[in-house]
Design a protein around this motif. Sequence first.
Motif, short mmCIF file in Angstrom:
data_model
loop_
_atom_site.label_atom_id
_atom_site.label_comp_id
_atom_site.label_asym_id
_atom_site.label_seq_id
_atom_site.Cartn_x
_atom_site.Cartn_y
_atom_site.Cartn_z
N GLN A 87 0.82 -1.21 0.00
CA GLN A 87 0.00 0.00 0.00
C GLN A 87 0.86 1.25 0.00
O GLN A 87 0.54 2.23 -0.67
N ALA A 88 1.96 1.22 0.76
CA ALA A 88 2.86 2.38 0.78
C ALA A 88 3.43 2.65 -0.61
O ALA A 88 3.49 3.80 -1.06
N LEU A 89 3.83 1.60 -1.29
CA LEU A 89 4.37 1.74 -2.65
C LEU A 89 3.35 2.38 -3.57
O LEU A 89 3.68 3.30 -4.34
N GLU A 90 2.11 1.97 -3.49
CA GLU A 90 1.05 2.51 -4.34
C GLU A 90 0.90 4.01 -4.14
O GLU A 90 0.79 4.78 -5.11
N TYR A 91 0.91 4.46 -2.89
CA TYR A 91 0.67 5.88 -2.62
C TYR A 91 1.92 6.74 -2.83
O TYR A 91 1.79 7.92 -3.16
N PHE A 92 3.10 6.17 -2.67
CA PHE A 92 4.30 6.92 -3.05
C PHE A 92 4.31 7.16 -4.56
O PHE A 92 4.71 8.22 -5.03
N ASN A 104 13.12 12.20 -2.44
CA ASN A 104 12.74 11.36 -1.31
C ASN A 104 11.66 10.34 -1.69
O ASN A 104 11.68 9.20 -1.22
N LEU A 105 10.73 10.76 -2.54
CA LEU A 105 9.67 9.86 -2.96
C LEU A 105 10.24 8.68 -3.73
O LEU A 105 9.80 7.53 -3.55
N TYR A 106 11.23 8.94 -4.58
CA TYR A 106 11.84 7.84 -5.34
C TYR A 106 12.60 6.90 -4.42
O TYR A 106 12.60 5.68 -4.62
N TYR A 107 13.25 7.46 -3.41
CA TYR A 107 13.94 6.60 -2.44
C TYR A 107 12.95 5.66 -1.77
O TYR A 107 13.21 4.45 -1.63
N ALA A 144 14.27 3.35 -9.20
CA ALA A 144 13.86 4.41 -8.28
C ALA A 144 15.07 5.00 -7.56
O ALA A 144 15.19 6.23 -7.43
N TYR A 145 15.98 4.15 -7.08
CA TYR A 145 17.19 4.65 -6.43
C TYR A 145 18.04 5.48 -7.40
O TYR A 145 18.59 6.53 -7.04
N LEU A 146 18.16 5.00 -8.62
CA LEU A 146 18.95 5.73 -9.62
C LEU A 146 18.34 7.10 -9.92
O LEU A 146 19.07 8.09 -10.09
N LYS A 154 24.41 13.40 -4.05
CA LYS A 154 24.94 12.89 -2.79
C LYS A 154 23.82 12.44 -1.85
O LYS A 154 23.80 12.76 -0.66
N TYR A 155 22.89 11.68 -2.39
CA TYR A 155 21.77 11.17 -1.59
C TYR A 155 22.23 9.85 -0.96
O TYR A 155 22.16 8.79 -1.58
N GLY A 156 22.70 9.93 0.28
CA GLY A 156 23.34 8.78 0.92
C GLY A 156 22.47 7.55 1.03
O GLY A 156 22.91 6.42 0.77
N ARG A 157 21.22 7.73 1.41
CA ARG A 157 20.35 6.57 1.60
C ARG A 157 20.10 5.82 0.30
O ARG A 157 20.06 4.59 0.28
N ALA A 158 19.95 6.58 -0.79
CA ALA A 158 19.74 5.94 -2.09
C ALA A 158 21.01 5.24 -2.58
O ALA A 158 20.94 4.14 -3.15
N LEU A 159 22.17 5.85 -2.35
CA LEU A 159 23.43 5.21 -2.72
C LEU A 159 23.64 3.91 -1.94
O LEU A 159 24.06 2.89 -2.51
N TYR A 160 23.32 3.93 -0.67
CA TYR A 160 23.43 2.73 0.16
C TYR A 160 22.42 1.67 -0.29
O TYR A 160 22.74 0.48 -0.38
N GLY A 161 21.20 2.11 -0.60
CA GLY A 161 20.18 1.19 -1.08
C GLY A 161 20.61 0.48 -2.35
O GLY A 161 20.38 -0.72 -2.52
#
Length: 244
Positions: A87-92, A104-107, A144-146, A154-161
């Motif tokens: 459900q979270a994926l659908e609404y993001f 942030n939404l793509y992350y 999405a991360y890309l 320099k989006y750290g969380r996406a790079l780590y993901g």
Amino acid sequence: MKKKYKSLFAITFAVFVLCGCTKSNKSIIRMQKLEEGIDHPTSEEELKAAIAKYQTRVADNQLADTQVGVWYKMLAVRYLDAKMYGQALEYFQKAIQFQPTNQNLYYYVGLCAGYMAKASLDYKATGAATTTEKYNYLKLAESAYLRAIELEEKYGRALYGLGILYVFELDQSEKAIPHLEKLLSFDTRNFDAMFVLARAYYMQGDYEKAASLYDKIASQTKSEQKKQEALSNKKIVLDASYSK
């Protein structure tokens, strides 16, 4: 009184979007004409007055769109907090329609897609190592991360993901290395990222870099658990290099 009507329209518009209700363009135009008192302007003065009124209307609609996007994001975060990842994926995804440049939404799409990939089991017991559904979720997470780091380098969380995804899910550790190295270039004490990068080096047969990174973790971390894990992993790497 006019401001009241404008606010009412913005709220009505948002409710229609969130509830999934739709109106034809003709119906919306009729509503706007009724509220603004505009029918068929012909003279120069009437046309200028109509343009001025509808420019304000556009601003109202933009404000409504922005608010709807915020509400979709809020709803998605609620589902994410409840670990209801589908459900979270659908609404993001819906929120992205209103805020297509919000990294942030793509992350969060990548995060939720990763969780959904874990849930995509071989329920029919066909014996397949992976299912098409699982692979599709993993590729969605990757894209999405890309996109997130395309918007914020320099989006750290996406790079780590991406590092986690390539090393542990897609078996493409060579792709993880540049993203994790970039992350550690500005987040120099991210020991979790160091562990993943060392693993990527190991999987690529670069034992020297892997051992060096485990040494760095062991010498810098204040966590005794991480220190022992790093030393244990270093031994595995050295054993592999000796037997090569």
